[in-house]
Design an enzyme around this catalytic site. Sequence first.
Site, PDB file in Angstrom:
ATOM      1  N   ASN A  57       6.639  11.516 -11.090  1.00  0.00           N
ATOM      2  CA  ASN A  57       5.859  10.561 -10.304  1.00  0.00           C
ATOM      3  C   ASN A  57       4.948  11.392  -9.419  1.00  0.00           C
ATOM      4  O   ASN A  57       5.427  12.156  -8.593  1.00  0.00           O
ATOM      5  CB  ASN A  57       6.829   9.722  -9.446  1.00  0.00           C
ATOM      6  N   GLY A  58       3.629  11.292  -9.611  1.00  0.00           N
ATOM      7  CA  GLY A  58       2.710  12.079  -8.802  1.00  0.00           C
ATOM      8  C   GLY A  58       1.606  12.665  -9.656  1.00  0.00           C
ATOM      9  O   GLY A  58       1.358  12.194 -10.768  1.00  0.00           O
TER      10      GLY A  58
ATOM     11  N   HIS B 115     -23.663 -21.760  17.112  1.00  0.00           N
ATOM     12  CA  HIS B 115     -24.169 -22.774  16.181  1.00  0.00           C
ATOM     13  C   HIS B 115     -23.075 -23.731  15.739  1.00  0.00           C
ATOM     14  O   HIS B 115     -23.234 -24.410  14.722  1.00  0.00           O
ATOM     15  CB  HIS B 115     -24.829 -22.091  14.976  1.00  0.00           C
TER      16      HIS B 115
ATOM     17  N   LYS C 269       0.281 -14.293  -6.934  1.00  0.00           N
ATOM     18  CA  LYS C 269      -0.288 -12.953  -6.772  1.00  0.00           C
ATOM     19  C   LYS C 269      -1.543 -12.786  -7.609  1.00  0.00           C
ATOM     20  O   LYS C 269      -2.526 -12.205  -7.189  1.00  0.00           O
ATOM     21  CB  LYS C 269       0.771 -11.913  -7.179  1.00  0.00           C
TER      22      LYS C 269
ATOM     23  N   TRP D 125       3.248   3.864 -13.830  1.00  0.00           N
ATOM     24  CA  TRP D 125       2.088   3.125 -13.313  1.00  0.00           C
ATOM     25  C   TRP D 125       0.937   4.088 -13.534  1.00  0.00           C
ATOM     26  O   TRP D 125       0.814   5.086 -12.843  1.00  0.00           O
ATOM     27  CB  TRP D 125       2.288   2.797 -11.826  1.00  0.00           C
TER      28      TRP D 125
ATOM     29  N   GLU E 180      -2.872 -17.466   5.029  1.00  0.00           N
ATOM     30  CA  GLU E 180      -2.089 -17.484   3.793  1.00  0.00           C
ATOM     31  C   GLU E 180      -0.595 -17.235   4.003  1.00  0.00           C
ATOM     32  O   GLU E 180       0.214 -17.729   3.226  1.00  0.00           O
ATOM     33  CB  GLU E 180      -2.665 -16.560   2.709  1.00  0.00           C
TER      34      GLU E 180
ATOM     35  N   LYS F 105      -5.687 -13.582   5.978  1.00  0.00           N
ATOM     36  CA  LYS F 105      -4.304 -13.069   6.044  1.00  0.00           C
ATOM     37  C   LYS F 105      -3.444 -14.016   6.866  1.00  0.00           C
ATOM     38  O   LYS F 105      -2.329 -14.331   6.493  1.00  0.00           O
ATOM     39  CB  LYS F 105      -4.253 -11.679   6.703  1.00  0.00           C
TER      40      LYS F 105
ATOM     41  N   CYS G 149       4.940   5.777  -9.749  1.00  0.00           N
ATOM     42  CA  CYS G 149       5.842   5.577 -10.877  1.00  0.00           C
ATOM     43  C   CYS G 149       7.269   5.634 -10.350  1.00  0.00           C
ATOM     44  O   CYS G 149       7.500   5.887  -9.176  1.00  0.00           O
ATOM     45  CB  CYS G 149       5.656   6.683 -11.910  1.00  0.00           C
TER      46      CYS G 149
ATOM     47  N   GLU H  21     -11.447 -11.780   6.439  1.00  0.00           N
ATOM     48  CA  GLU H  21     -10.214 -11.264   5.838  1.00  0.00           C
ATOM     49  C   GLU H  21      -9.035 -11.435   6.810  1.00  0.00           C
ATOM     50  O   GLU H  21      -7.924 -11.802   6.407  1.00  0.00           O
ATOM     51  CB  GLU H  21     -10.402  -9.787   5.450  1.00  0.00           C
TER      52      GLU H  21
ATOM     53  N   ARG I 211       8.034  -0.607  -9.232  1.00  0.00           N
ATOM     54  CA  ARG I 211       7.202   0.575  -9.006  1.00  0.00           C
ATOM     55  C   ARG I 211       6.159   0.773 -10.103  1.00  0.00           C
ATOM     56  O   ARG I 211       5.276   1.623  -9.972  1.00  0.00           O
ATOM     57  CB  ARG I 211       8.069   1.845  -8.925  1.00  0.00           C
TER      58      ARG I 211
HETATM   59  C1  G6P Z   1      -4.992 -14.033  -5.294  1.00  0.00           C
HETATM   60  C2  G6P Z   1      -4.179 -13.177  -4.350  1.00  0.00           C
HETATM   61  C3  G6P Z   1      -5.106 -12.493  -3.354  1.00  0.00           C
HETATM   62  C4  G6P Z   1      -6.158 -11.692  -4.087  1.00  0.00           C
HETATM   63  C5  G6P Z   1      -6.937 -12.558  -5.078  1.00  0.00           C
HETATM   64  C6  G6P Z   1      -7.804 -11.732  -5.992  1.00  0.00           C
HETATM   65  O1  G6P Z   1      -5.527 -15.098  -4.602  1.00  0.00           O
HETATM   66  O2  G6P Z   1      -3.240 -13.964  -3.656  1.00  0.00           O
HETATM   67  O3  G6P Z   1      -4.346 -11.641  -2.520  1.00  0.00           O
HETATM   68  O4  G6P Z   1      -7.048 -11.142  -3.152  1.00  0.00           O
HETATM   69  O5  G6P Z   1      -6.032 -13.267  -5.913  1.00  0.00           O
HETATM   70  O6  G6P Z   1      -6.982 -10.978  -6.823  1.00  0.00           O
HETATM   71  P1  G6P Z   1      -7.413  -9.679  -7.575  1.00  0.00           P
HETATM   72  O7  G6P Z   1      -6.205  -9.267  -8.343  1.00  0.00           O
HETATM   73  O8  G6P Z   1      -8.555 -10.052  -8.472  1.00  0.00           O
HETATM   74  O9  G6P Z   1      -7.832  -8.673  -6.560  1.00  0.00           O
END
Ligand code: G6P
Length: 606
Positions: A96-97, A502, A601, A70, A486, A483, A2, A479, A27
């Site tokens: 916050n905490g 293969h 996002k 949050w 993207e 990263k 928060c 993964e 935050r």
């Molecule tokens: C978007 C974001 C990813 C994330 C995915 C799933 O593609 O760019 O970083 O992993 O959505 O999002 P979520 O909020 O469901 O984890």
Amino acid sequence: MCGIFAYTGKKQAGVTLLDGLTSLEYRGYDSAGIFLPERGGIRAVGAVGNLKKKIPTDFEGHSGIAHLRWATHGEPTEDNAHPHRDCTSDVWVVHNGIIENWKELKRDLESRGHVFLSETDTEVMAHLVEQELSDGKDFESAARAALGRIRGTYGMAIQSRAEPDVIVGARMGAPVVLGLGDGENFIASDPSPILKHTRTVLFLEDGEMAVIRPNSYKIFKLGGDTVERAAQEVDWSPEEAQKGGYEHFMLKEIMEGPEVIKNTLRGRLMFEEGMAKLGGLESVKDELAKIERIIIVGCGTAYYAGLVGEYMLEEHAGIPVEVELGSEFRYRKPVLNQKTMLLAISQSGETADTLEAIREGKRKGAITVGIVNTVGSTIARETDAGVYNHAGPEIGVASTKALVSQITALALLTLFLGRQRKMSDSDAEEIISQLSLLPEKVQKILDNKAAIEAMAAKYSDSRDFLYIGRKYNYPIAFEGALKLKEISYIHAEGCGAGEMKHGPLAMIDEKFPTMAIAPSDTVYEKLASNIQEIRARRGPVVAVATEGNDDILSYTKDVIYVPETIEMLQPILSVVPLQLFAYYLAHAKGFNVDRPRNLAKSVTVE
Ligand code: G6P
């Protein structure tokens, strides 16, 4: 995570505080609230804009405290929004905490006649101060005595109507900074809301409290000794301050890894019983004891977390697991029944495909459970039960700390479901003790970030990258590749190392590097022979290997070492260097790491 902000001085406090909250909005945005001694507490669910509508702009008050929430304890409702108050509405607190001993303190205070208005841990603090004031102390001493009774983490600001110019701040495990101005002083979670007013700041350390007035400030140890510390001048822009001095949110969020794991585990490891305490699953625990199958759904990074979960849950809880992309699941005709648990993993809790998968599962009678970071999000609300991540808001589009938290939460779920079945005491004990050691192990990797940065620089001209792994680190290969592609737009592919022969091996030559995730686990030997096959085709290899493994140096000199843990938790330690590698590589290429092109996002459309 928060945000708190407090002001005492000569400006109009309402406007100053609202403006500061806007800078802190990164935050948290579940609810916002403000206390102005002449006016009282005003709170609103949602972002700062909603609070703004409730505060008249012509209001003349010159001090106050404010908060952005949050949610961790309790839903994001107005009652649970900060500031929280005592019985007399004279003492107000923003926090916050987490106050860990709040339940016992609340019981004690209730037995003395205090009446509570919220479900939060924070409200306890207001009543504690009230209690001390009623024993005849002045505000400063009452706040000190109350702080002495709480355990947990806090960045806090407290104010009393009795002395409206005075604000007490305190820090234990959550950041607090003082802003020192001309005839005005501030307390905040970070310098971003302060910088407009003054660049002179003073960071509190754990176990310290501060008392600010318009023309003075004092810092003490909680025990009472005065602290002398020089203030410093910061030249950060407000945006840099939000990033904690890091250049990007993504790096800041990777660096938060140890804290995130602690927050996901907090209060959930029962060392004595060898169990995970997951309050959000209590209501369905009897049904969960009977499930015969788990289907995990997620998108992007959350899907890869799910794949790690498949290995964990099958090996340690003995339950058959399938993992599905949300976008595929919703268009199949999945066979589900009441003995199926449908587990959605989602940072935002709003991803459309994951949400629709959950709705489809519900229609078919499955028990739906979420591992979700955003409290009160649609997936969190629509699932029957769930485990919150408590990872704090993630701003960088590329998910990093959320993944670390998702795998941690999956380990807790494995413990929970495993102990309902045949998981032995010793297996449970080992998982618990290894989980509690993770934060310091992740910290060790982060401390080595300069070496990873140098490695990324070496490979920054690559046009392609292959990521290979096996068993628990098979999903991490995907993964790691995700990263890289993207944020650096380099073509990167994940591959099960056993699949190289293969097809993918055909691509390898001296210009096509491979990232080999090769910790010293039960499949290390097999992975080492895959590396050898790549080296035989002159393919460069970077390896992620366990500390102390010299054997790997006979295949490649480009090694990133990570600490050892049990196999099921190794993905957490393998993924952090890959996150850093992708970050530094994209950074070296000059791309906007936090906002990669073409991506969002949270994908709330199909
Ligand atoms: C978007 C974001 C990813 C994330 C995915 C799933 O593609 O760019 O970083 O992993 O959505 O999002 P979520 O909020 O469901 O984890």
